[in-house]
Every structure is written in C-alpha cells, then in structure tokens.
Enzyme design. Structure first.
Site, PDB file in Angstrom:
ATOM      1  N   LYS A  22       0.840  -1.206   0.000  1.00 29.15           N
ATOM      2  CA  LYS A  22       0.000   0.000   0.000  1.00 29.15           C
ATOM      3  C   LYS A  22       0.873   1.253   0.000  1.00 29.15           C
ATOM      4  O   LYS A  22       0.633   2.191  -0.763  1.00 29.15           O
ATOM      5  CB  LYS A  22      -0.900  -0.005   1.237  1.00 29.15           C
ATOM      6  CG  LYS A  22      -1.601   1.319   1.488  1.00 29.15           C
ATOM      7  CD  LYS A  22      -2.453   1.298   2.730  1.00 29.15           C
ATOM      8  CE  LYS A  22      -1.723   1.615   4.005  1.00 29.15           C
ATOM      9  NZ  LYS A  22      -1.532   3.042   4.297  1.00 29.15           N
ATOM     10  N   ASN A  23       1.890   1.258   0.861  1.00 30.14           N
ATOM     11  CA  ASN A  23       2.689   2.476   1.013  1.00 30.14           C
ATOM     12  C   ASN A  23       3.617   2.750  -0.170  1.00 30.14           C
ATOM     13  O   ASN A  23       4.234   3.813  -0.244  1.00 30.14           O
ATOM     14  CB  ASN A  23       3.509   2.424   2.311  1.00 30.14           C
ATOM     15  CG  ASN A  23       2.637   2.684   3.530  1.00 30.14           C
ATOM     16  OD1 ASN A  23       1.449   2.973   3.403  1.00 30.14           O
ATOM     17  ND2 ASN A  23       3.236   2.587   4.706  1.00 30.14           N
ATOM     18  N   CYS A 126      -4.603   8.287  10.015  1.00 23.73           N
ATOM     19  CA  CYS A 126      -4.634   7.571  11.293  1.00 23.73           C
ATOM     20  C   CYS A 126      -4.409   8.532  12.452  1.00 23.73           C
ATOM     21  O   CYS A 126      -3.591   9.443  12.372  1.00 23.73           O
ATOM     22  CB  CYS A 126      -3.524   6.524  11.340  1.00 23.73           C
ATOM     23  SG  CYS A 126      -3.903   5.005  10.491  1.00 23.73           S
ATOM     24  N   ARG A 131       0.772  14.756  13.241  1.00 22.25           N
ATOM     25  CA  ARG A 131       1.610  14.403  12.090  1.00 22.25           C
ATOM     26  C   ARG A 131       1.671  15.621  11.193  1.00 22.25           C
ATOM     27  O   ARG A 131       0.911  15.756  10.254  1.00 22.25           O
ATOM     28  CB  ARG A 131       1.043  13.182  11.367  1.00 22.25           C
ATOM     29  CG  ARG A 131       1.112  11.948  12.225  1.00 22.25           C
ATOM     30  CD  ARG A 131       0.461  10.776  11.554  1.00 22.25           C
ATOM     31  NE  ARG A 131       1.278  10.151  10.532  1.00 22.25           N
ATOM     32  CZ  ARG A 131       0.906   9.069   9.873  1.00 22.25           C
ATOM     33  NH1 ARG A 131      -0.253   8.526  10.103  1.00 22.25           N
ATOM     34  NH2 ARG A 131       1.688   8.545   8.951  1.00 22.25           N
ATOM     35  N   ASP A 316       5.483   0.636  11.884  1.00 21.45           N
ATOM     36  CA  ASP A 316       4.251   0.005  11.419  1.00 21.45           C
ATOM     37  C   ASP A 316       4.134  -1.463  11.848  1.00 21.45           C
ATOM     38  O   ASP A 316       3.116  -2.105  11.584  1.00 21.45           O
ATOM     39  CB  ASP A 316       4.139   0.098   9.887  1.00 21.45           C
ATOM     40  CG  ASP A 316       3.785   1.506   9.429  1.00 21.45           C
ATOM     41  OD1 ASP A 316       3.447   2.346  10.280  1.00 21.45           O
ATOM     42  OD2 ASP A 316       3.855   1.763   8.210  1.00 21.45           O
ATOM     43  N   ARG A 408      -8.473  -0.628   5.143  1.00 24.91           N
ATOM     44  CA  ARG A 408      -7.615   0.380   4.530  1.00 24.91           C
ATOM     45  C   ARG A 408      -6.270  -0.216   4.132  1.00 24.91           C
ATOM     46  O   ARG A 408      -5.634   0.265   3.200  1.00 24.91           O
ATOM     47  CB  ARG A 408      -7.356   1.529   5.503  1.00 24.91           C
ATOM     48  CG  ARG A 408      -8.549   2.421   5.749  1.00 24.91           C
ATOM     49  CD  ARG A 408      -8.136   3.595   6.599  1.00 24.91           C
ATOM     50  NE  ARG A 408      -6.883   4.145   6.114  1.00 24.91           N
ATOM     51  CZ  ARG A 408      -5.986   4.770   6.870  1.00 24.91           C
ATOM     52  NH1 ARG A 408      -6.211   4.950   8.146  1.00 24.91           N
ATOM     53  NH2 ARG A 408      -4.867   5.226   6.353  1.00 24.91           N
TER      54      ARG A 408
HETATM   55  C1  UD1 Z   1       4.840   6.909   6.289  1.00 22.35           C
HETATM   56  C2  UD1 Z   1       3.948   5.685   6.173  1.00 22.35           C
HETATM   57  C3  UD1 Z   1       3.478   5.224   7.547  1.00 22.35           C
HETATM   58  C4  UD1 Z   1       4.681   5.024   8.452  1.00 22.35           C
HETATM   59  C5  UD1 Z   1       5.581   6.243   8.468  1.00 22.35           C
HETATM   60  C6  UD1 Z   1       6.878   6.018   9.233  1.00 22.35           C
HETATM   61  C7  UD1 Z   1       2.883   5.905   4.014  1.00 22.35           C
HETATM   62  C8  UD1 Z   1       1.628   6.136   3.253  1.00 22.35           C
HETATM   63  N1  UD1 Z   1       2.798   5.997   5.340  1.00 22.35           N
HETATM   64  O1  UD1 Z   1       4.037   7.939   6.860  1.00 22.35           O
HETATM   65  O2  UD1 Z   1       2.758   3.998   7.386  1.00 22.35           O
HETATM   66  O3  UD1 Z   1       4.226   4.765   9.779  1.00 22.35           O
HETATM   67  O4  UD1 Z   1       5.944   6.609   7.118  1.00 22.35           O
HETATM   68  O5  UD1 Z   1       7.571   4.946   8.708  1.00 22.35           O
HETATM   69  O6  UD1 Z   1       3.916   5.615   3.448  1.00 22.35           O
HETATM   70  N2  UD1 Z   1       7.192  14.678  10.537  1.00 22.35           N
HETATM   71  C9  UD1 Z   1       7.328  16.004  10.860  1.00 22.35           C
HETATM   72  N3  UD1 Z   1       7.053  16.933   9.895  1.00 22.35           N
HETATM   73  C10 UD1 Z   1       6.698  16.600   8.638  1.00 22.35           C
HETATM   74  C11 UD1 Z   1       6.584  15.226   8.301  1.00 22.35           C
HETATM   75  C12 UD1 Z   1       6.835  14.290   9.276  1.00 22.35           C
HETATM   76  O7  UD1 Z   1       7.636  16.346  12.012  1.00 22.35           O
HETATM   77  O8  UD1 Z   1       6.486  17.493   7.815  1.00 22.35           O
HETATM   78  C13 UD1 Z   1       7.446  13.642  11.570  1.00 22.35           C
HETATM   79  C14 UD1 Z   1       6.230  12.793  11.868  1.00 22.35           C
HETATM   80  O9  UD1 Z   1       5.373  13.428  12.804  1.00 22.35           O
HETATM   81  C15 UD1 Z   1       6.863  11.549  12.430  1.00 22.35           C
HETATM   82  C16 UD1 Z   1       8.158  11.432  11.595  1.00 22.35           C
HETATM   83  O10 UD1 Z   1       8.397  12.727  11.060  1.00 22.35           O
HETATM   84  O11 UD1 Z   1       7.216  11.751  13.778  1.00 22.35           O
HETATM   85  C17 UD1 Z   1       8.099  10.434  10.476  1.00 22.35           C
HETATM   86  O12 UD1 Z   1       6.955  10.664   9.693  1.00 22.35           O
HETATM   87  P1  UD1 Z   1       6.922  10.310   8.134  1.00 22.35           P
HETATM   88  O13 UD1 Z   1       8.065   9.411   7.829  1.00 22.35           O
HETATM   89  O14 UD1 Z   1       6.798  11.561   7.370  1.00 22.35           O
HETATM   90  O15 UD1 Z   1       5.561   9.492   8.031  1.00 22.35           O
HETATM   91  P2  UD1 Z   1       4.546   9.453   6.799  1.00 22.35           P
HETATM   92  O16 UD1 Z   1       5.269   9.686   5.536  1.00 22.35           O
HETATM   93  O17 UD1 Z   1       3.367  10.284   7.111  1.00 22.35           O
END
Ligand code: UD1
Length: 429
Positions: A22-23, A126, A131, A316, A408
C-alpha cells in the site's frame, strides 16, 4: 459497521500470498500526475485507501482504468491500474477527500511541479499523534515554491516552474522524501536531498520515476541527487511486495505457532524485524518462493525493540510485535521513537489479559501464560491488526469492532488467515 470474529487457539499452517505494498502503491499512483502519458501499475492491492486515492486523483482529472482478469490470474493476483493525467482540470485537493487519507497530501508535489500551482487541504489519516507537514512544505520551498496557508489549505505556487536546490531534512520523513523526489524530477537544475528516508517504498518510487525518464541517483541511501528534466513520459511498473503485511503475518505465525510460507515477498524488505523474530524463537527461512516462518512447541522469548526509520525496526510493526510479546516468557520493552501517540492498542490488548505498562515513549510488556478472548475496538490500521494477531492466539472468542481500519491496509485478511486454519469470519452490518 462490520466486525471480525475470531475463535482463537488454532496454529497457522499453509501459505499466504503477500500483496503489493500500500505504502508504495500510493506514491506511485500520485506520480501519475507528473506526466500526460499513461502510467501502468501492476500488483496494486485491493484496498480502501487505493480506492480513496483514485477518487482524489479523479477529482484532478486523472482517468483510470482497472484492467480485467487475464488467463492464469487468480483473485490473489494484484490489480493492474492504468492512470492517465493528460488534462488536469483542477489543482485543488479538497478537505472532504484529503481528510480521509494523509498520503493524499503528497499530490501537492507533482501538481506544483507540472502545473505551477496546487491547493491542497491539510491532511487527516490515522490518529497516531500530531503528524505535521512542515517538512514537506520546507522541501517545496527549498525548490522555489511560494507557500501560503489559506483557511486550512496549503497553497503552493511556482508559476515559472520549480528549480533545483538543497533539501536537508532535520528528521527522516518518508512523506517528505516522496514529496521532494516528485518535485525535484521536473525542477530546473540539480536537487540534493540530505538525510533522505531509505525505505524500500522510496526506492520503488525512484525506480518508477526513472522508468518515466527521471534522472535520480542514490535512492535508498541518505543522499539522493536528482537532475531535473523538462518532461516525464509513461511507463509500466510493478508495485513491490508489502513488507508490513509480510511482517504482520510472520508475527501471527510466531505467536500462534505453526508453519507458513509467505509467498511473493523477500527478506531484504524487513531484515531487522525478521532478525528480531528469530530472537523470539521463531524459525525464519528464506526460500525461492518467499519467507517461511515456523514455530513449533518452544515458547516465545522476550526481546526489546526500538522503532527506527528503515533499516531499523518499522513503527508500522510495533503494535503487532507488542501482541506477540504479550505471550513471551518474560518481560520486554518496546520503545516507539517515530510517533508519540502510537500506543492506543495497549488498552485493547489489556482487555484480552495482556500486562502492559507505559513508561514514557516505551511500553513494558510482561508476558502472560494465556490471553482470553474479549470484544475489542480497532483504533488505527496497525493497532487493529495487532488485535487480530492477539485474538488468533487467545482462548475463546474475540470480536474486533470498527474493522474499516483493517480494510484500509490489509487485502483479504480473513481469507488469507482462514486458508491457514484460522477460525476467523467477518460479520457484516
Ligand atoms: C509513512 C507511512 C506510515 C509510516 C511512516 C513512518 C505511508 C503512506 N505511510 O508515513 O505507514 O508509519 O511513514 O515509517 O507511506 N514529521 C514532521 N514533519 C513533517 C513530516 C513528518 O515532524 O512534515 C514527523 C512525523 O510526525 C513523524 C516522523 O516525522 O514523527 C516520520 O513521519 P513520516 O516518515 O513523514 O511518516 P509518513 O510519511 O506520514
């Protein structure tokens, strides 16, 4: 709302075909916005999140065609979806659509890169802590986009196109890296992404973009360099196997006992988690067809784990691993370093008889002799499936409510577990 009913106690034996990730599928589908040619994706899982993203892309004007079955294909063969973003009619991604799935925010990158503007609602997804999208916005700004926050929307503008730049992430972010990549491929000049996420899904996106004509080097390492090109063309790409689904079923077998071959997947996608599983006492065997997981007789050894960006232990899989540890012979400590509020499964696991205490960013799990079935509630995608795993190993009946979270992210969950001997059924309504 549908529920899942499990009568626990049966070991798992047989084989489970692993779906496309999915990701990986989500950013690949979003990449279709980068070209006016057709992007064909194969091995796309049948999931609610994929349908939601098709609706969002459709709102921008992307046509999609889901190919019919071909000879030799089974219900387990992933879908083939052809996406064509020939004419973008709308560069706005509205709240009603984006709020259902966080990753849809990423459309902002290809839209501003190709059309010079995008207006995308702040995301939902979620409920696992705040986030933010500050780093995604920072990446776009570094590539020359003007950003304005307007009534809950992020508006990105680059009327003369994006230009290459240096994007240094202070924290590893998967979404940030996807966004930086998709923006940089059409930018004028060279982009260097520092402290990039190294997840296999990033490598998969980069591989697809390269087939579309992008010039990218270093994907999968901490530094990714992108040489912008004026336009991308169509391509065909197979979505890589889902490492989280793989790890989830591996943990289910480690917990219930039994012997299962996880097909169409490979161990490089989750080395760390498989090593940890081995330390708990499960046999992990790589074969040509996939990964075989076996645990017969012996108990579950407690293992301490800290979640980390790839190649570390994935956040995850944290909830699923916690389920496994509830039956360990001893105490384990599970530290969550990626998301601050990702322990919502703890109180539900406690309803099944687990002994878990929270200690700051860690959960201390004291293994118990047995779990007992109970009604529980799913709170997010990975938490829900941890309750399924615990229910499979619990004595008696477990009912999991609010299973739309499972739909999902887990394709044909009941069918896949059921064919390995799990007593699991969906109650509609
Ligand atoms: C993706 C995955 C999710 C997984 C996560 C971490 C998808 C669709 N989802 O989510 O399943 O749990 O990676 O492996 O691929 N952060 C900030 N600012 C930002 C962006 C992120 O502070 O602008 C922080 C987040 O709050 C979190 C960390 O960075 O603490 C990692 O988040 P991120 O890797 O961006 O997660 P997603 O891409 O949303």
């Amino acid at each position: 709302m549908d529920r899942i009913r499990i009568t626990g106690g049966a070991p798992l034996n047989g084989s489970i075909p692993i779906s496309g990730a999915k990701n990986a599928a989500l950013p690949l589908m979003i990449a279709s916005l980068l070209t006016d040619d057709t992007l064909e994706l194969t091995n796309v899982p049948r999931l609610a999140d994929i349908q939601a993203l098709l609706r969002i892309l459709g709102n921008h004007g992307v046509d999609h065609l889901v190919a019919g079955k071909r000879p030799g294909q089974t219900s387990e063969t992933g879908q083939t979806i052809r996406l064509s973003a020939r004419t973008i009619i709308d560069t706005t991604a509205p709240y009603e659509l984006v709020s259902t799935m966080r990753a849809s925010f990423w459309v902002i990158a290809p839209l501003v890169a190709r059309l010079g503007e995008a207006r995308v609602s702040m995301p939902g997804g979620c409920a696992i802590g705040t986030r933010p999208v500050d780093l995604l916005i920072m990446a776009l700004e570094r590539l020359g986009a003007d950003i304005e926050i307007d009534r809950g929307y992020v508006v990105a503008r680059a009327p003369k196109g994006l230009r290459g730049g240096e994007v240094i992430f202070p924290k590893v972010t998967v979404g940030g890296t996807h966004v930086a990549l998709m923006a940089a491929v059409l930018a004028n000049g060279t982009t260097v992404i520092e402290n990039a996420a190294r997840e296999p899904e990033i490598v998969d996106l980069a591989a697809c973009l390269a087939k579309m004509g992008a010039k990218i080097s270093g994907a999968g390492s901490k530094q990714v360099v992108v040489e912008g090109v004026p336009r991308l063309h169509g391509a065909s790409h197979e979505v890589l196997p889902d490492r989280i689904e793989t790890g989830t079923y591996a943990m289910a077998v480690a917990m219930t006992g039994g012997d299962v071959l996880l097909e169409n997947t490979h161990p490089d996608l989750l080395r760390n988690a498989l090593e940890v599983l081995g330390e708990t006492g499960a046999d992990v065997i790589s074969t040509n067809e996939g990964i075989r997981i076996r645990r017969n007789g012996g108990g579950i050894a407690p293992v301490d784990v800290t979640t980390d960006p790839f190649p570390g232990f994935p956040t995850d899989l944290q909830a699923q691993f916690m389920a496994l540890m509830t039956r360990a012979k001893g105490t384990s400590r599970i530290r969550e370093t990626i998301f601050e509020n990702r322990f919502m499964h703890v109180q539900e696991l406690a309803r099944l008889g687990a002994h878990i205490r929270l200690d700051g960013d860690a959960a201390v799990v004291e293994g118990v002799e047995k779990l007992k079935g109970a009604p529980v509630m799913a709170t997010d995608l990975r938490a829900s499936v941890s309750l399924v795993i615990a229910g499979l190993a619990a004595e008696g009946e477990t009912t999991i409510n609010r299973v739309y979270h499972l739909d999902r992210g887990f394709e044909a969950l009941e069918a896949k577990l059921g064919r390995c001997g799990a007593r699991i059924e969906r109650i509609r309504g």
